[in-house]
Design an enzyme around this catalytic site. Structure first.
Site, short mmCIF file in Angstrom:
data_model
loop_
_atom_site.label_atom_id
_atom_site.label_comp_id
_atom_site.label_asym_id
_atom_site.label_seq_id
_atom_site.Cartn_x
_atom_site.Cartn_y
_atom_site.Cartn_z
N SER A 276 0.87 -1.19 0.00
CA SER A 276 0.00 0.00 0.00
C SER A 276 0.89 1.23 0.00
CB SER A 276 -0.87 0.03 1.26
OG SER A 276 -0.10 0.43 2.39
N ASP A 277 0.35 2.39 -0.27
CA ASP A 277 1.12 3.60 0.03
C ASP A 277 0.90 3.90 1.52
OD1 ASP A 277 2.77 5.76 -0.11
OD2 ASP A 277 1.81 6.71 -1.81
N TRP A 278 1.64 4.87 1.99
CA TRP A 278 1.64 5.16 3.44
C TRP A 278 0.21 5.47 3.91
CZ3 TRP A 278 6.19 6.03 6.63
CH2 TRP A 278 5.88 6.48 7.91
#
Ligand code: BGC
Length: 740
Positions: A276-278
């Site tokens: 995932s992104d942050w």
């Protein structure tokens, strides 16, 4: 260049690479390990935490098997200490994979990716990634969150700095070069890093150039513009992908199973890891797509996000979902397999620790030289009335907020640099022209400064000099993630200073160090020469001195259009023609009072900016000139499986050697969907001695002309086409051909 590649790869061998296992051997090991894991241990592998140091909570979480990857630790001794806990104090001894954003260099900083794209030199870009991998991996970082291949057509968006610009084809090749550089030929070598292709997908289309904003991208545009660079990187063997923050047509990427399962894994056969992104799983709650963290975890897992970066979704919530039978065990096992496979591919089970004897390999002369070569080739000469190159013995007034900016010349995403290693234009020009010949009076001490109290000193310096070099642009913090602007002109009082410098009557050479395309029309008018430099990195100064002195020639070409006005955004050369293409442009000051409603002609242009950019995609001047012959075609009619060999003679018609980038563009004149006015299909960077000619050859396959129709089919449609071989996207004469 080849030399550095081979030295670093050999070093990798000397550092003790393991013989890589076959994919079947890896799969067998992964399956065996998964068969021994509890649900808690499985979910632990899917958690990526950010942390620095041996904090109590980190030590306890690792001991408890709740951490699969760690982000941001870059001290090799700490990396080893944390790894020792994972390997020796957990039941199954599964190593951690350490990750970091190594975006355009670790310690030795290369030009920002947008600047690297301006080199149009894939070998240099691969070399830069190789150097970055060698430096970062010497601290234990084996996974970088790069390349970013988001097609970026809006200069307001701060993250355009991290991209390869506006073109899908160029972005794909740049991404592939980086993947090769990071991963090398054998990912088990300890001086390699797994690449992470991001942000999947459409993030560059964020509305209004505002970071994190929504996007509305029809499937045909997704498939023809935004997906191709990702596909190219997947085909090149990129080990990991990161999903993007944005939603596309209402579906956030972290919950988009069509993208992650159907397209990425199904159509493309990707078998790596998706992170995932942050916080992007958790952020499906504020998006309004998930009710709570449990639903977000469910949607992320079911969509195909394997690892949760700093979300808190894949620990307790996912454990509960699996125990309740809501997320099937088979889905969980698949996610865990993707993570473990990466760890085997990296050789971490056999070789989990950093070799402290060879740790911290930074700033070697070879690495600095590589950064300098790339910086030289990334600079784009926009204008030169003959003031450049600057002969020795000239008295120079060096002015501007970026002339001695050891921090800011590096640009965005430089977490690890030690700015004392950055060599500025001031230092390099003093070395080159002699201290007494460089009068330094910045006028403005930082790019946003508005007060003009330094102007008098700058103007006094200018009056004593033969030539003014103004080095301006944007500080590093004005581009990158969450650093968007609606005014993309030179910030602060820089344009005012340039106008005042012009008034001295001395020739002005302007160098713009920046993270984005900027609106500089007025500054160009106020300068005798303009160099568009992007943020150049550690060796900015020496590279600037190399080109301004003429020791090196310019060979950079724009990977994005430079706009006349911010109001043109989004701006890109591959636009559609419209039913009323621009003609008979009348600008606002030329319209008579009480002119009739239709007197300006009713075509597609702005009253205050006309049509088209200030400088087109692909543009870049040199100290020499190149002549392009008419392209000859091996055939002017091809079938749907055919190909044409296109040959174009390019001649260096000037007095010095130079590198040129002949670019192949095509246009499909009539389609079942309207097609762009030009699309890049090939380029080559060639070097020619004065008077030398070269026949540049491109093979254009009918398949290269394919696009997606409304049924989602990839089609090559028969009909009339045009092609150009030209030095940019706005020049050259079209040559017709037909697909039968
Ligand atoms: C960015 C990513 C980056 C990640 C980890 C996010 O905010 O969008 O590009 O890799 O942080 O630092």
């Amino acid at each position: 260049m080849k030399r550095i590649l081979s030295i670093t790869m050999l070093l990798g061998a000397a550092l003790g690479a393991q013989a890589a296992m076959t994919p079947e051997q890896i799969d067998a090991k992964v399956a065996d390990l998964i068969s021994k894991m509890t649900v808690e241990e499985k979910c632990g592998q899917l958690v990526q935490r950010s942390g620095v140091g041996l904090t109590d909570y980190m030590v306890n979480d690792i001991k408890g098997g709740a951490v699969g990857s760690l982000l941001n630790e870059v001290d090799p001794e700490t990396v080893n200490a944390l790894q020792k806990i994972a390997v020796e104090q957990t039941r199954l001894g599964i190593p951690i994979v350490f990750a970091r954003d190594v975006i355009h260099g670790f310690k030795t900083i290369f030009p920002i990716p947008l600047g690297q794209a301006a080199t149009w030199n894939l070998d240099l870009v691969e070399q830069g990634a190789r150097v970055a991998a060698d430096e970062a991996s010497s601290t234990g970082v084996r996974w970088t969150f790069s390349p970013m291949v988001d097609v970026s057509r809006d200069a307001r968006w701060g993250r355009i700095a991290e991209s390869a610009g506006e073109d899908p084809y160029l972005s794909g090749l740049m991404g592939v070069a980086m993947v090769k550089g990071y991963q090398g030929d054998d990912l088990t070598k300890p001086n390699t890093m797994a690449a992470c292709v991001k942000h999947f997908v459409g993030y560059g289309a964020s509305e209004g150039g505002l970071d994190y904003n929504t996007t509305w991208i029809p499937e045909v545009q997704l498939r023809d513009v935004y997906l191709p660079p990702f596909k190219a990187c997947s085909d090149a063997g990129a080990a990991t992908f990161m999903c993007s923050f944005n939603d596309i047509c209402g579906v956030p990427s972290s919950g988009n199973s069509w993208l992650l399962r159907d397209v990425l894994r199904g159509e493309w056969g990707f078998d790596g890891l998706v992170v995932s992104d942050w916080g992007s799983i958790q952020q499906m709650i504020p998006h309004g797509f998930s009710q709570d963290i449990t639903e977000a975890a469910y949607q992320g897992a079911m969509a195909g996000v394997d690892m949760d970066m700093e979300n808190g979704a894949y620990n307790e919530p996912l454990i509960e979902l699996v125990k309740a039978g809501k997320v099937p065990m088979a889905t969980l096992d698949e996610m865990v397999a993707n993570v473990l496979r990466l760890k085997y591919r990296l050789g971490l089970f056999e070789n989990p620790y950093v070799d402290l004897k060879t740790a911290n390999r930074f700033y070697t002369p070879e690495n600095l030289q590589a950064a300098r070569e790339t910086a030289v080739e990334s600079m784009v000469l926009l204008k030169n009335d003959g003031v450049l190159p600057l002969a020795p013995g000239k008295k120079i007034a060096l002015i501007g907020p970026m002339a001695n900016a050891q921090h800011d010349q590096n640009g965005t995403w430089c977490f690890d640099l030690d700015k004392t290693h950055s060599v500025t234009a001031l230092t390099a020009l003093q070395d080159r022209y002699g201290k007494d010949n460089v009068i330094y009076a910045p006028g403005l001490t930082y790019s946003r400064q508005r007060d003009t109290k330094g102007f008098d000193d700058a103007l006094a310096a200018a009056r004593q000099a033969d030539v003014i070099i103004f080095v301006g642009g944007e500080e590093a913090v004005l581009s990158g993630e969450a650093h968007c602007r609606t005014d993309i002109s030179l910030p602060g009082a820089q344009s005012q200073l340039l106008a005042a410098l012009k008034e001295t009557g001395k020739p002005v050479v302007t160098v713009i160090m920046t993270g984005r395309p900027m609106t500089i029309a007025q500054d160009v008018d106020n300068s005798n020469a303009v160099v568009y430099a992007f943020h150049l990195g550690t060796m900015a100064g020496p590279a600037v001195a190399d080109v301004l002195s003429g020791d090196k020639n310019f060979s950079g070409h724009l990977p994005v259009c430079l706009p006349k006005s911010v109001g043109q955004m989004p701006l890109y050369y591959a636009h559609k023609n419209t039913g009323r293409p621009a003609s008979g442009i009348v600008l606002i000051d030329d319209i008579p009072q009480e002119a009739g409603q239709t007197s300006t002609g009713c075509t597609a242009f702005y009253l205050d900016a006309g049509a088209g950019p200030l400088y087109p995609f692909g543009f870049g001047l040199s100290y020499t000139t190149f002549d392009y012959g008419t392209p000859s075609l091996s055939a002017t009619e091809i079938g749907k499986d055919g190909e044409i060999e296109v040959t174009c003679r390019v001649t260096n018609t000037g007095k010095v050697a130079g590198k040129e980038v002949p670019q192949l563009y095509v246009r499909d004149l009539v389609g079942s969907l309207v097609r762009p006015v030009r699309e890049l299909k090939g380029f080559e960077k060639i070097e020619l001695a004065p008077g030398e000619s070269k026949d540049v050859k491109f093979t254009l396959k009918a398949d290269d002309l394919a696009y997606h129709n409304l049924k989602g089919e990839r089609v090559v449609e028969p009909g009339d086409f045009q092609l150009w071989v030209s030095p940019d996207a706005a020049s050259g004469d079209p040559v017709p051909f037909t697909v039968k």
